[in-house]
Design a protein around this motif. Sequence first.
Motif, mmCIF file in Angstrom:
data_model
loop_
_atom_site.group_PDB
_atom_site.id
_atom_site.type_symbol
_atom_site.label_atom_id
_atom_site.label_comp_id
_atom_site.label_asym_id
_atom_site.label_seq_id
_atom_site.Cartn_x
_atom_site.Cartn_y
_atom_site.Cartn_z
ATOM 1 N N THR A 1 -87.278 -28.032 -22.033
ATOM 2 C CA THR A 1 -86.492 -27.201 -22.970
ATOM 3 C C THR A 1 -85.267 -26.614 -22.277
ATOM 4 N N CYS A 2 -85.441 -26.141 -21.030
ATOM 5 C CA CYS A 2 -84.285 -25.605 -20.279
ATOM 6 C C CYS A 2 -83.230 -26.677 -20.057
ATOM 7 N N ALA A 3 -83.678 -27.906 -19.752
ATOM 8 C CA ALA A 3 -82.717 -28.988 -19.547
ATOM 9 C C ALA A 3 -81.950 -29.293 -20.828
ATOM 10 N N THR A 4 -82.627 -29.212 -21.994
ATOM 11 C CA THR A 4 -81.940 -29.417 -23.280
ATOM 12 C C THR A 4 -80.897 -28.340 -23.520
ATOM 13 N N LEU A 5 -81.255 -27.068 -23.248
ATOM 14 C CA LEU A 5 -80.300 -25.968 -23.417
ATOM 15 C C LEU A 5 -79.107 -26.123 -22.470
ATOM 16 N N ILE A 6 -79.376 -26.574 -21.249
ATOM 17 C CA ILE A 6 -78.271 -26.799 -20.304
ATOM 18 C C ILE A 6 -77.346 -27.892 -20.826
ATOM 19 N N GLY A 7 -77.936 -28.950 -21.407
ATOM 20 C CA GLY A 7 -77.106 -30.014 -21.978
ATOM 21 C C GLY A 7 -76.230 -29.518 -23.115
ATOM 22 N N ILE A 8 -76.790 -28.632 -23.971
ATOM 23 C CA ILE A 8 -75.989 -28.058 -25.071
ATOM 24 C C ILE A 8 -74.865 -27.194 -24.527
ATOM 25 N N TYR A 9 -75.117 -26.420 -23.475
ATOM 26 C CA TYR A 9 -74.071 -25.579 -22.883
ATOM 27 C C TYR A 9 -72.974 -26.433 -22.249
ATOM 28 N N VAL A 10 -73.375 -27.525 -21.598
ATOM 29 C CA VAL A 10 -72.375 -28.435 -21.028
ATOM 30 C C VAL A 10 -71.483 -29.012 -22.129
ATOM 31 N N TYR A 11 -72.088 -29.328 -23.275
ATOM 32 C CA TYR A 11 -71.306 -29.818 -24.422
ATOM 33 C C TYR A 11 -70.267 -28.774 -24.855
ATOM 34 N N PHE A 12 -70.690 -27.500 -24.920
ATOM 35 C CA PHE A 12 -69.752 -26.436 -25.300
ATOM 36 C C PHE A 12 -68.651 -26.258 -24.259
ATOM 37 N N ALA A 13 -69.018 -26.354 -22.968
ATOM 38 C CA ALA A 13 -68.025 -26.177 -21.903
ATOM 39 C C ALA A 13 -66.979 -27.283 -21.924
ATOM 40 N N LEU A 14 -67.384 -28.475 -22.306
ATOM 41 C CA LEU A 14 -66.437 -29.595 -22.336
ATOM 42 C C LEU A 14 -65.627 -29.630 -23.629
ATOM 43 N N ILE A 15 -66.273 -29.389 -24.757
ATOM 44 C CA ILE A 15 -65.614 -29.527 -26.059
ATOM 45 C C ILE A 15 -65.015 -28.217 -26.536
ATOM 46 N N ARG A 16 -65.507 -27.100 -26.074
ATOM 47 C CA ARG A 16 -65.098 -25.762 -26.507
ATOM 48 C C ARG A 16 -65.391 -25.547 -27.986
ATOM 49 N N GLN A 17 -66.473 -26.121 -28.466
ATOM 50 C CA GLN A 17 -66.927 -25.941 -29.837
ATOM 51 C C GLN A 17 -68.435 -25.763 -29.845
ATOM 52 N N GLU A 18 -68.898 -25.006 -30.830
ATOM 53 C CA GLU A 18 -70.338 -24.816 -30.946
ATOM 54 C C GLU A 18 -71.001 -26.128 -31.340
ATOM 55 N N TYR A 19 -72.178 -26.333 -30.818
ATOM 56 C CA TYR A 19 -72.884 -27.583 -31.104
ATOM 57 C C TYR A 19 -73.482 -27.512 -32.510
ATOM 58 N N LEU A 20 -72.790 -28.162 -33.457
ATOM 59 C CA LEU A 20 -73.278 -28.291 -34.820
ATOM 60 C C LEU A 20 -73.425 -29.777 -35.135
ATOM 61 N N TYR A 21 -74.438 -30.110 -35.913
ATOM 62 C CA TYR A 21 -74.743 -31.518 -36.129
ATOM 63 C C TYR A 21 -73.611 -32.256 -36.851
ATOM 64 N N ASN A 22 -73.032 -31.620 -37.861
ATOM 65 C CA ASN A 22 -71.951 -32.300 -38.597
ATOM 66 C C ASN A 22 -70.741 -32.552 -37.706
ATOM 67 N N GLU A 23 -70.332 -31.518 -36.939
ATOM 68 C CA GLU A 23 -69.181 -31.677 -36.058
ATOM 69 C C GLU A 23 -69.478 -32.673 -34.934
ATOM 70 N N ALA A 24 -70.712 -32.637 -34.445
ATOM 71 C CA ALA A 24 -71.083 -33.600 -33.406
ATOM 72 C C ALA A 24 -71.051 -35.026 -33.948
ATOM 73 N N GLU A 25 -71.479 -35.209 -35.197
ATOM 74 C CA GLU A 25 -71.435 -36.540 -35.804
ATOM 75 C C GLU A 25 -69.993 -37.015 -35.984
ATOM 76 N N ASP A 26 -69.104 -36.109 -36.456
ATOM 77 C CA ASP A 26 -67.696 -36.490 -36.635
ATOM 78 C C ASP A 26 -67.059 -36.868 -35.302
ATOM 79 N N ARG A 27 -67.369 -36.108 -34.264
ATOM 80 C CA ARG A 27 -66.793 -36.419 -32.952
ATOM 81 C C ARG A 27 -67.318 -37.753 -32.435
#
Length: 319
Positions: A237-263
């Motif tokens: 679970t911690c590794a999953t949360l770290i992956g989500i934070y890395v996504y935010f640090a790179l994209i500068r957007q909150e991890y939302l499923y619709n936006e992630a799908e569009d990207r």
Amino acid sequence: MSMFLRSGVAWYGGVHWARVASSSRYTCFGWRYFSAQSSGSVSMSLRYGQPVISIPLPSTKQQCDVSVMPLTETVEDFLNNVKSEDGGITSAAVYSEDGNRMSITTTMDHVLLSDFDLDINGIKYHVKIPDDYGQKYLDSSEDRVKDVVHRLYAALHMDEYQWRKHQEMNGQLEKLKAELLPLEQQRVKLDELTRQRTNLLLWSGLGAMSLQFGFFAQLTWGEYSWDIMEPVTYFTTCATLIGIYVYFALIRQEYLYNEAEDRLYLRRFHWIARKRQFDIHKYNHLKDTIDKLDSELRRLQGPMRLNLPTEPPEDEKES
């Protein structure tokens, strides 16, 4: 009234009289000197091609500039304008240099041909016409006539110009649409392919999480106990949360499923477009140009049907 004689000339009640030879009667020369001497001054000038007469107001003792329209105004119009500036003006009249009162139907262009007198509340003001008034007014009149002719020409030929512009823009629009058609067909195929691969990746993610859930369940109840698997699930679970934070640090957007799908869709589309040699920049340029022409045509077609002037473009309205 008082009467006195001076060198054969009599002044009676302010009226200029002269003695007739061998007679005691007096003949009135005219009304030029009937009223009292003026306490203010009246001047005339030409401003922006328009005659302006500066008069003193009896109530406020201030100068007031009254604009004159020589071709359209009469003496009555001019006097009404003067009276409207000061309620204390009870009478006003215009006299020629000879002392004759001018009719209220006389046009102001006739009055301004020579000097004249302006009577306000019984006080005469001499108005001197500038020497260069005639030439300056003619020059400004020629400019106004040219402007009127230009506007009339534009009004008479506006329909023809709009029709030519409409035909020209329609031709450009058809040419651009013909050029866009093969790119649009290719884009539709790429869009379908990208959608399929994006959906495949989404369902693959769901399958991976299902496999993870089944694997942890097998280890928890089949191979080991919950005491051993609890730290494993915690670190997962911690590794999953770290992956989500890395996504935010790179994209500068909150991890939302619709936006992630569009990207994910856009990245896959650009990757497939480069692989299939699809010119995205050319396609976008053609689409923007066609949209702009469509907007211009809509702006032009409305006034053409109603015979009205066209509205400014959207960017000019905002500025």
